[in-house]
Design a protein around this motif. Structure first.
Motif, PDB file in Angstrom:
ATOM      1  N   LYS A   1      10.952   5.396  -2.321  1.00 56.59           N
ATOM      2  CA  LYS A   1      11.180   5.627  -3.745  1.00 56.59           C
ATOM      3  C   LYS A   1      11.937   4.455  -4.374  1.00 56.59           C
ATOM      4  CE  LYS A   1      11.091  10.688  -3.594  1.00 56.59           C
ATOM      5  NZ  LYS A   1      11.874  11.936  -3.796  1.00 56.59           N
ATOM      6  N   LYS A   2      12.866   3.871  -3.627  1.00 56.49           N
ATOM      7  CA  LYS A   2      13.603   2.711  -4.127  1.00 56.49           C
ATOM      8  C   LYS A   2      12.693   1.502  -4.303  1.00 56.49           C
ATOM      9  CE  LYS A   2      18.286   3.702  -2.426  1.00 56.49           C
ATOM     10  NZ  LYS A   2      19.412   3.195  -1.578  1.00 56.49           N
ATOM     11  N   ILE A   3      11.771   1.334  -3.368  1.00 51.62           N
ATOM     12  CA  ILE A   3      10.834   0.208  -3.453  1.00 51.62           C
ATOM     13  C   ILE A   3       9.933   0.370  -4.669  1.00 51.62           C
ATOM     14  CG2 ILE A   3       8.844  -0.878  -2.325  1.00 51.62           C
ATOM     15  CD1 ILE A   3      10.234  -0.222   0.367  1.00 51.62           C
ATOM     16  N   LEU A   4       9.399   1.571  -4.891  1.00 52.80           N
ATOM     17  CA  LEU A   4       8.546   1.815  -6.042  1.00 52.80           C
ATOM     18  C   LEU A   4       9.317   1.639  -7.349  1.00 52.80           C
ATOM     19  CD1 LEU A   4       6.554   4.915  -4.743  1.00 52.80           C
ATOM     20  CD2 LEU A   4       5.792   2.542  -4.849  1.00 52.80           C
ATOM     21  N   ALA A   5      10.589   2.059  -7.346  1.00 53.05           N
ATOM     22  CA  ALA A   5      11.429   1.872  -8.535  1.00 53.05           C
ATOM     23  C   ALA A   5      11.664   0.389  -8.798  1.00 53.05           C
ATOM     24  CB  ALA A   5      12.760   2.601  -8.351  1.00 53.05           C
ATOM     25  N   GLN A   6      11.842  -0.391  -7.722  1.00 53.95           N
ATOM     26  CA  GLN A   6      12.032  -1.828  -7.871  1.00 53.95           C
ATOM     27  C   GLN A   6      10.778  -2.497  -8.436  1.00 53.95           C
ATOM     28  OE1 GLN A   6      14.517  -3.669  -7.885  1.00 53.95           O
ATOM     29  NE2 GLN A   6      13.744  -5.767  -7.623  1.00 53.95           N
ATOM     30  N   ILE A   7       9.594  -2.038  -8.010  1.00 48.56           N
ATOM     31  CA  ILE A   7       8.345  -2.578  -8.553  1.00 48.56           C
ATOM     32  C   ILE A   7       8.257  -2.287 -10.050  1.00 48.56           C
ATOM     33  CG2 ILE A   7       5.829  -2.319  -8.535  1.00 48.56           C
ATOM     34  CD1 ILE A   7       6.024  -1.873  -5.504  1.00 48.56           C
ATOM     35  N   ARG A   8       8.599  -1.065 -10.453  1.00 50.53           N
ATOM     36  CA  ARG A   8       8.588  -0.722 -11.881  1.00 50.53           C
ATOM     37  C   ARG A   8       9.605  -1.559 -12.641  1.00 50.53           C
ATOM     38  NH1 ARG A   8       8.032   4.549  -9.631  1.00 50.53           N
ATOM     39  NH2 ARG A   8      10.269   4.921  -9.831  1.00 50.53           N
TER      40      ARG A   8
ATOM     41  N   TYR B   1       0.842  -1.204   0.000  1.00 55.53           N
ATOM     42  CA  TYR B   1       0.000   0.000   0.000  1.00 55.53           C
ATOM     43  C   TYR B   1       0.874   1.250   0.000  1.00 55.53           C
ATOM     44  CZ  TYR B   1      -2.883   3.708   2.104  1.00 55.53           C
ATOM     45  OH  TYR B   1      -3.500   4.890   2.388  1.00 55.53           O
ATOM     46  N   HIS B   2       0.548   2.208  -0.880  1.00 54.66           N
ATOM     47  CA  HIS B   2       1.254   3.493  -0.965  1.00 54.66           C
ATOM     48  C   HIS B   2       0.250   4.596  -0.671  1.00 54.66           C
ATOM     49  CE1 HIS B   2       3.693   6.589  -3.497  1.00 54.66           C
ATOM     50  NE2 HIS B   2       4.064   6.605  -2.227  1.00 54.66           N
ATOM     51  N   SER B   3       0.410   5.262   0.475  1.00 54.03           N
ATOM     52  CA  SER B   3      -0.574   6.261   0.907  1.00 54.03           C
ATOM     53  C   SER B   3      -0.400   7.568   0.148  1.00 54.03           C
ATOM     54  CB  SER B   3      -0.426   6.516   2.410  1.00 54.03           C
ATOM     55  OG  SER B   3       0.698   7.355   2.658  1.00 54.03           O
ATOM     56  N   SER B   4      -1.390   8.444   0.287  1.00 53.76           N
ATOM     57  CA  SER B   4      -1.329   9.758  -0.356  1.00 53.76           C
ATOM     58  C   SER B   4      -0.253  10.635   0.267  1.00 53.76           C
ATOM     59  CB  SER B   4      -2.694  10.448  -0.265  1.00 53.76           C
ATOM     60  OG  SER B   4      -3.107  10.558   1.088  1.00 53.76           O
ATOM     61  N   GLN B   5       0.241  10.237   1.454  1.00 57.77           N
ATOM     62  CA  GLN B   5       1.328  10.969   2.111  1.00 57.77           C
ATOM     63  C   GLN B   5       2.703  10.395   1.777  1.00 57.77           C
ATOM     64  OE1 GLN B   5      -1.641  10.217   4.158  1.00 57.77           O
ATOM     65  NE2 GLN B   5      -2.154  12.149   3.193  1.00 57.77           N
ATOM     66  N   GLY B   6       2.734   9.389   0.898  1.00 58.68           N
ATOM     67  CA  GLY B   6       3.998   8.819   0.462  1.00 58.68           C
ATOM     68  C   GLY B   6       4.512   7.692   1.328  1.00 58.68           C
ATOM     69  N   GLU B   7       3.715   7.244   2.298  1.00 57.22           N
ATOM     70  CA  GLU B   7       4.143   6.143   3.163  1.00 57.22           C
ATOM     71  C   GLU B   7       3.800   4.806   2.527  1.00 57.22           C
ATOM     72  OE1 GLU B   7       2.105   6.816   6.817  1.00 57.22           O
ATOM     73  OE2 GLU B   7       3.510   8.358   7.511  1.00 57.22           O
TER      74      GLU B   7
END
Length: 233
Positions: A167-174, A87-93
């Motif tokens: 940001k690294k986790i989201l980049a890894q998902i991409r 889960y990625h919240s609107s606050q970036g968590e």
């Protein structure tokens, strides 16, 4: 006029044939994907909307929800598959909703079986923080060890270090998605199952709103991913 009518009928027939063939090819591809699938799991996402009376519905695509609405997930995981719900919240968590815990050193890791997220009769409730929120569903025949390591680092990090790690986790998902583009083919079919979100879990009887009734079986070769975006009003 007769010639025009003959041409029009011929074009209509040709279009119908092309549409039929396209549908047949798509159906055949889905059948092959399911037959050859190494990755297979069952999944459901449901929302309980608040109003004059609670209105339950299955969430199958990006949707709009409001503060006070409640959501819940269902997973049935095979023993040799690995499924992750982030889960990625609107606050970036970031929060890992499934699995609850994983140990990189454990070769016996398994999350096989039925899972309600959150467990039992609890539901997640959307809090007052509005904005765009995302749920990342990833499944693989192999453990995503690098992703797990990044998540472990994120969960143990100080508050000041969490944003760059997120940001690294989201980049890894991409990166995983791009890496597995050639495994894009998958199939879905309905199945009959018998049987910041932090601090916003509230116990509420699910009653007739058992989301396993809305589960679909997803079949793929080695990898599957999907993102659900919630426009939180």
């Amino acid at each position: 006029m007769k010639t025009f009518r003959v041409i029009l009928i011929s074009l209509t027939t040709l279009i119908c044939l092309l549409l039929y063939e396209s549908h047949a090819v798509t159906h055949a591809q889905e059948a092959v994907a399911q037959q050859n699938a190494n990755l297979q799991f069952q999944w459901a996402f449901g929302a309980l909307k608040k109003g004059n009376s609670s209105q339950f519905e299955a969430v199958t695509r990006d949707t709009v929800l409001k503060t006070g609405d409640q959501i819940k997930f269902f997973l049935n995981v095979n023993q040799n598959n690995f499924v992750y719900l982030i889960y990625h919240s609107s606050q970036g968590e970031l929060s890992v909703l499934f699995p609850k815990r994983f140990q990189l050193q454990s070769s016996e890791y398994s999350a096989a079986g039925n899972h309600y997220i959150p467990a039992d009769d609890q539901w997640y409730e959307l809090d007052e923080h509005t904005g765009e929120e995302r749920f990342y569903l990833l499944a693989s025949v192999k453990r995503l060890a690098e992703l797990e390591a990044l998540i472990n680092d994120y969960e143990s990090a100080d508050a000041a270090k969490k944003l760059p790690l997120a940001k690294k986790i989201l980049a890894q998902i991409r990166r995983l998605r791009k890496q597995h583009l050639k495994f894009k083919s998958y199939a879905e079919r309905p199945v009959n199952i018998i049987g910041n979100l932090r601090g916003t879990e509230k116990a509420e009887s699910a009653g007739a709103n058992d989301i396993s009734k809305y589960a679909v079986e997803i079949s793929a070769d080695t990898f599957f991913s999907r993102t659900f975006t919630i426009d939180h009003k």
